[in-house]
Design a protein around this motif. Structure first.
Motif, PDB file in Angstrom:
ATOM      1  N   HIS A  26       0.822  -1.212   0.000  1.00 41.15           N
ATOM      2  CA  HIS A  26       0.000   0.000   0.000  1.00 41.15           C
ATOM      3  C   HIS A  26       0.856   1.262   0.000  1.00 41.15           C
ATOM      4  O   HIS A  26       0.488   2.278  -0.593  1.00 41.15           O
ATOM      5  CB  HIS A  26      -0.928  -0.002   1.219  1.00 41.15           C
ATOM      6  CG  HIS A  26      -1.935   1.117   1.214  1.00 41.15           C
ATOM      7  ND1 HIS A  26      -3.012   1.146   0.358  1.00 41.15           N
ATOM      8  CD2 HIS A  26      -2.013   2.259   1.952  1.00 41.15           C
ATOM      9  CE1 HIS A  26      -3.707   2.241   0.569  1.00 41.15           C
ATOM     10  NE2 HIS A  26      -3.128   2.936   1.533  1.00 41.15           N
ATOM     11  N   GLN A  27       2.018   1.186   0.656  1.00 43.80           N
ATOM     12  CA  GLN A  27       2.915   2.345   0.661  1.00 43.80           C
ATOM     13  C   GLN A  27       3.426   2.675  -0.742  1.00 43.80           C
ATOM     14  O   GLN A  27       3.794   3.811  -1.019  1.00 43.80           O
ATOM     15  CB  GLN A  27       4.093   2.085   1.605  1.00 43.80           C
ATOM     16  CG  GLN A  27       3.694   2.082   3.072  1.00 43.80           C
ATOM     17  CD  GLN A  27       4.858   1.741   3.987  1.00 43.80           C
ATOM     18  OE1 GLN A  27       5.630   0.816   3.717  1.00 43.80           O
ATOM     19  NE2 GLN A  27       5.000   2.504   5.067  1.00 43.80           N
ATOM     20  N   GLN A  28       3.414   1.669  -1.617  1.00 46.73           N
ATOM     21  CA  GLN A  28       3.859   1.881  -2.992  1.00 46.73           C
ATOM     22  C   GLN A  28       2.715   2.259  -3.931  1.00 46.73           C
ATOM     23  O   GLN A  28       2.872   3.115  -4.804  1.00 46.73           O
ATOM     24  CB  GLN A  28       4.545   0.607  -3.518  1.00 46.73           C
ATOM     25  CG  GLN A  28       5.734   0.146  -2.674  1.00 46.73           C
ATOM     26  CD  GLN A  28       6.827   1.193  -2.588  1.00 46.73           C
ATOM     27  OE1 GLN A  28       7.168   1.813  -3.602  1.00 46.73           O
ATOM     28  NE2 GLN A  28       7.365   1.405  -1.392  1.00 46.73           N
ATOM     29  N   THR A  29       1.567   1.620  -3.741  1.00 49.65           N
ATOM     30  CA  THR A  29       0.470   1.806  -4.695  1.00 49.65           C
ATOM     31  C   THR A  29      -0.524   2.885  -4.272  1.00 49.65           C
ATOM     32  O   THR A  29      -1.121   3.546  -5.123  1.00 49.65           O
ATOM     33  CB  THR A  29      -0.312   0.495  -4.875  1.00 49.65           C
ATOM     34  OG1 THR A  29      -0.906   0.118  -3.623  1.00 49.65           O
ATOM     35  CG2 THR A  29       0.613  -0.626  -5.342  1.00 49.65           C
ATOM     36  N   GLY A  30      -0.717   3.056  -2.965  1.00 49.15           N
ATOM     37  CA  GLY A  30      -1.703   4.015  -2.481  1.00 49.15           C
ATOM     38  C   GLY A  30      -3.124   3.524  -2.679  1.00 49.15           C
ATOM     39  O   GLY A  30      -3.364   2.440  -3.218  1.00 49.15           O
ATOM     40  N   PRO A  31      -4.101   4.324  -2.252  1.00 51.43           N
ATOM     41  CA  PRO A  31      -5.498   3.902  -2.286  1.00 51.43           C
ATOM     42  C   PRO A  31      -6.237   4.403  -3.525  1.00 51.43           C
ATOM     43  O   PRO A  31      -5.800   5.338  -4.203  1.00 51.43           O
ATOM     44  CB  PRO A  31      -6.080   4.584  -1.049  1.00 51.43           C
ATOM     45  CG  PRO A  31      -5.343   5.908  -1.030  1.00 51.43           C
ATOM     46  CD  PRO A  31      -3.933   5.591  -1.508  1.00 51.43           C
ATOM     47  N   LEU A  32      -7.364   3.766  -3.804  1.00 51.69           N
ATOM     48  CA  LEU A  32      -8.386   4.348  -4.660  1.00 51.69           C
ATOM     49  C   LEU A  32      -9.296   5.134  -3.723  1.00 51.69           C
ATOM     50  O   LEU A  32      -9.930   4.561  -2.832  1.00 51.69           O
ATOM     51  CB  LEU A  32      -9.170   3.257  -5.384  1.00 51.69           C
ATOM     52  CG  LEU A  32     -10.376   3.721  -6.210  1.00 51.69           C
ATOM     53  CD1 LEU A  32      -9.927   4.538  -7.411  1.00 51.69           C
ATOM     54  CD2 LEU A  32     -11.229   2.524  -6.645  1.00 51.69           C
ATOM     55  N   VAL A  33      -9.358   6.440  -3.879  1.00 55.20           N
ATOM     56  CA  VAL A  33     -10.114   7.301  -2.971  1.00 55.20           C
ATOM     57  C   VAL A  33     -11.503   7.542  -3.561  1.00 55.20           C
ATOM     58  O   VAL A  33     -11.641   8.205  -4.600  1.00 55.20           O
ATOM     59  CB  VAL A  33      -9.388   8.640  -2.738  1.00 55.20           C
ATOM     60  CG1 VAL A  33     -10.197   9.522  -1.788  1.00 55.20           C
ATOM     61  CG2 VAL A  33      -7.986   8.399  -2.178  1.00 55.20           C
ATOM     62  N   ILE A  34     -12.517   6.994  -2.933  1.00 55.80           N
ATOM     63  CA  ILE A  34     -13.898   7.147  -3.394  1.00 55.80           C
ATOM     64  C   ILE A  34     -14.526   8.352  -2.694  1.00 55.80           C
ATOM     65  O   ILE A  34     -14.490   8.464  -1.468  1.00 55.80           O
ATOM     66  CB  ILE A  34     -14.710   5.876  -3.104  1.00 55.80           C
ATOM     67  CG1 ILE A  34     -14.099   4.673  -3.843  1.00 55.80           C
ATOM     68  CG2 ILE A  34     -16.171   6.068  -3.491  1.00 55.80           C
ATOM     69  CD1 ILE A  34     -14.071   4.800  -5.345  1.00 55.80           C
ATOM     70  N   GLU A  35     -15.105   9.246  -3.483  1.00 52.34           N
ATOM     71  CA  GLU A  35     -15.671  10.485  -2.940  1.00 52.34           C
ATOM     72  C   GLU A  35     -17.198  10.535  -2.969  1.00 52.34           C
ATOM     73  O   GLU A  35     -17.813  11.183  -2.137  1.00 52.34           O
ATOM     74  CB  GLU A  35     -15.135  11.694  -3.723  1.00 52.34           C
ATOM     75  CG  GLU A  35     -13.640  11.919  -3.567  1.00 52.34           C
ATOM     76  CD  GLU A  35     -13.258  12.475  -2.207  1.00 52.34           C
ATOM     77  OE1 GLU A  35     -14.158  12.720  -1.386  1.00 52.34           O
ATOM     78  OE2 GLU A  35     -12.052  12.659  -1.967  1.00 52.34           O
ATOM     79  N   LYS A  36     -17.816   9.868  -3.943  1.00 52.84           N
ATOM     80  CA  LYS A  36     -19.270   9.971  -4.095  1.00 52.84           C
ATOM     81  C   LYS A  36     -19.852   8.616  -4.484  1.00 52.84           C
ATOM     82  O   LYS A  36     -19.158   7.762  -5.033  1.00 52.84           O
ATOM     83  CB  LYS A  36     -19.637  10.997  -5.177  1.00 52.84           C
ATOM     84  CG  LYS A  36     -19.259  12.423  -4.856  1.00 52.84           C
ATOM     85  CD  LYS A  36     -19.967  13.413  -5.773  1.00 52.84           C
ATOM     86  CE  LYS A  36     -19.560  13.242  -7.225  1.00 52.84           C
ATOM     87  NZ  LYS A  36     -20.159  14.299  -8.093  1.00 52.84           N
ATOM     88  N   GLY A  37     -21.141   8.462  -4.217  1.00 50.50           N
ATOM     89  CA  GLY A  37     -21.850   7.272  -4.649  1.00 50.50           C
ATOM     90  C   GLY A  37     -23.285   7.615  -5.000  1.00 50.50           C
ATOM     91  O   GLY A  37     -23.910   8.451  -4.342  1.00 50.50           O
ATOM     92  N   GLU A  38     -23.803   6.971  -6.035  1.00 54.38           N
ATOM     93  CA  GLU A  38     -25.198   7.172  -6.430  1.00 54.38           C
ATOM     94  C   GLU A  38     -25.687   5.927  -7.148  1.00 54.38           C
ATOM     95  O   GLU A  38     -25.069   5.477  -8.127  1.00 54.38           O
ATOM     96  CB  GLU A  38     -25.350   8.387  -7.341  1.00 54.38           C
ATOM     97  CG  GLU A  38     -26.797   8.677  -7.709  1.00 54.38           C
ATOM     98  CD  GLU A  38     -26.954   9.941  -8.549  1.00 54.38           C
ATOM     99  OE1 GLU A  38     -28.096  10.266  -8.897  1.00 54.38           O
ATOM    100  OE2 GLU A  38     -25.928  10.585  -8.855  1.00 54.38           O
ATOM    101  N   GLY A  39     -26.773   5.347  -6.666  1.00 57.34           N
ATOM    102  CA  GLY A  39     -27.289   4.132  -7.279  1.00 57.34           C
ATOM    103  C   GLY A  39     -26.277   3.008  -7.170  1.00 57.34           C
ATOM    104  O   GLY A  39     -25.770   2.701  -6.098  1.00 57.34           O
TER     105      GLY A  39
END
Length: 456
Positions: A26-39
């Motif tokens: 994870h220190q190398q790749t980092g996260p997918l940061v999710i900000e919104k959701g709909e349906g």
């Protein structure tokens, strides 16, 4: 990872330790940061939209950003933002949800007990089972059986029930008195030429042999998911639950059905126990109970479980167990509204009809060079990836092909989850056939891309 020092990705790496994640990677790749959701969709902080094909973590039944759930939370928050159920106290959402769940149960149940997660609920069920054995004057009856590849949570006791190595390695688990019997995965574990019925018979025999070896008077309960979720979406073979329950009944062993993933419509019935004609003494529920908008879980127990507990609590003077936020009024209010939506919009029916379409479309991929098995029921499924169909051999290290394909699928706009080399699909119950088609088209493209990379 190349990220700006104060970007969300960089700050996440700096401050967060993530669940089910290789911390060094994870220190190398980092996260997918999710900000919104709909349906059925979520959107990351770069504006890219994805089909959330896992409903978050098997759980967002009504989809993201459902206004009625937001309103239910706000209304309850303004009225009674917190209260508890300790020491003869209660509140309306707690009472209403308990009544609703007991009345919804597919087999007679007596009482509901509220916790905050599936792990806590299964942990509580274990404690109740031990408490009951003591109440009945059977202090030796403490052993609990679950299954290899089963998943029941991550607390010390529930992770011991879980039959997956990575949940136990280096945690000094399992604890004592937890037994594991065979996994019901026909494709992977059946003998050559063994039918599903024959396989199920052998597994029931394995369970009976284990019970007899341990001593039937020492075995208290059996825990099982109607369909295994995190173990790879393992659908039980024909006759499996009928045969397992016959063994349990023979030795007066309680059945605890872990409905955390299957419950509230996922298998095309309201509960997975209905799909497989199970008759549990304990039902454990979470995830879709509130679409995971707020943390809440519940156990339902029948009279056979409740009456000894009540007697023992009277003898002692209290039932010395509970959680500060168990049955939280805001979470309970959201759960009640979520269940209303599931019923009003017939999302169980949608899981059945659209689920049949998903199963059909996935099975069209069975001929793909990388697909070893397609399995599932309702709106839950998995495809098992292999490098060699004949031998069922993985590509290099087990899980490598699943990780590769899952990464490509995410690039192609669909969030799935691979458990080893099994890619799982568990979309929100509101998904349409057209949206299923988009999801499967992206999966086919990702399989082709993975095959191309393997041959490069």
């Amino acid at each position: 990872m190349d990220a700006q020092p104060n970007s969300p990705e960089a700050r996440d790496i700096r401050y967060n330790l993530h669940a089910y994640t290789d911390a060094r990677r994870h220190q190398q790749t980092g996260p997918l940061v999710i900000e919104k959701g709909e349906g059925i969709y979520v959107e990351d902080n770069n504006g890219k939209r994805y089909i959330e094909a896992m409903a978050g973590l098997w759980s967002v039944a009504v989809g993201f950003s459902e206004p009625r759930l937001v309103e239910a939370a706000a209304k309850q928050m303004s009225k009674l933002p917190y209260y508890h159920g300790f020491t003869h106290k209660s509140h309306s959402p707690l009472i209403d949800l308990a009544e609703k769940l007991v009345q919804m149960a597919p087999v007679p149940m007596s009482k509901a007990f509220f916790t905050n997660s599936g792990s806590e609920a299964n942990d509580t069920a274990i404690k109740m089972i031990w408490y009951r054995s003591n109440a009945l004057g059977q202090p030796e009856r403490k052993k609990i059986n679950s299954r290899k590849r089963g998943y029941h949570g991550v607390t010390v006791a529930s992770a011991s029930l879980t039959g997956l190595p990575n949940n136990q390695i280096s945690f000094d688990l399992p604890i004592a008195n937890i037994l594991h019997t065979s996994s019901p995965h026909h494709w992977r574990d059946a003998l050559p030429g063994e039918s599903e019925e024959q396989f199920a018979t052998r597994l029931a025999d394995d369970l009976e042999k284990l019970i007899l070896a341990e001593g039937p008077e020492t075995v208290a309960a059996f825990f099982g998911e109607p369909v295994m979720g995190a173990g790879g979406v393992v659908v039980p073979p024909a006759g499996y639950w009928e045969k397992i329950q016959a063994v349990l009944k023979k030795y007066d062993i309680l059945l605890a059905a872990d409905e955390v993933i299957c419950g509230f419509g996922r298998t095309g019935n309201m509960f997975g126990t209905q799909t497989y004609d199970m008759k549990p003494d304990i039902m454990v529920m979470s995830k879709q109970i509130s679409s995971s908008y707020l943390p809440i879980s519940a156990l339902l127990i029948n009279e056979k479980v409740f009456e000894p507990l009540a007697d023992e609590s009277h003898r002692i003077g209290t039932f010395g167990h509970g959680f500060t936020a168990g049955g939280h009024p805001v979470a309970a209010a959201v759960a009640l509204e979520n269940l209303r939506i599931i019923e009003e919009r017939d999302l169980v029916g949608n899981a059945r009809t659209v689920g049949a379409h998903m199963q059909k479309r996935l099975r069209e991929l069975a001929s793909h060079e990388l697909v070893g098995e397609v399995r599932g029921i309702g709106l839950i499924a998995a495809i098992e990836l292999v490098a060699d169909k004949a031998t069922k051999a993985p590509w290099g290290k087990p899980g490598a092909l699943g990780t590769l394909t899952n990464g490509l699928l995410q690039q192609n706009g669909v969030i799935s989850r691979n458990m080893g080399d099994a890619l799982a699909f568990c979309p929100p119950l509101i998904i349409t056939e057209a949206q299923i088609d988009t999801m499967i088209d992206a999966l086919r493209l990702s399989l082709d891309e993975a095959l191309k990379q393997m041959k490069a």
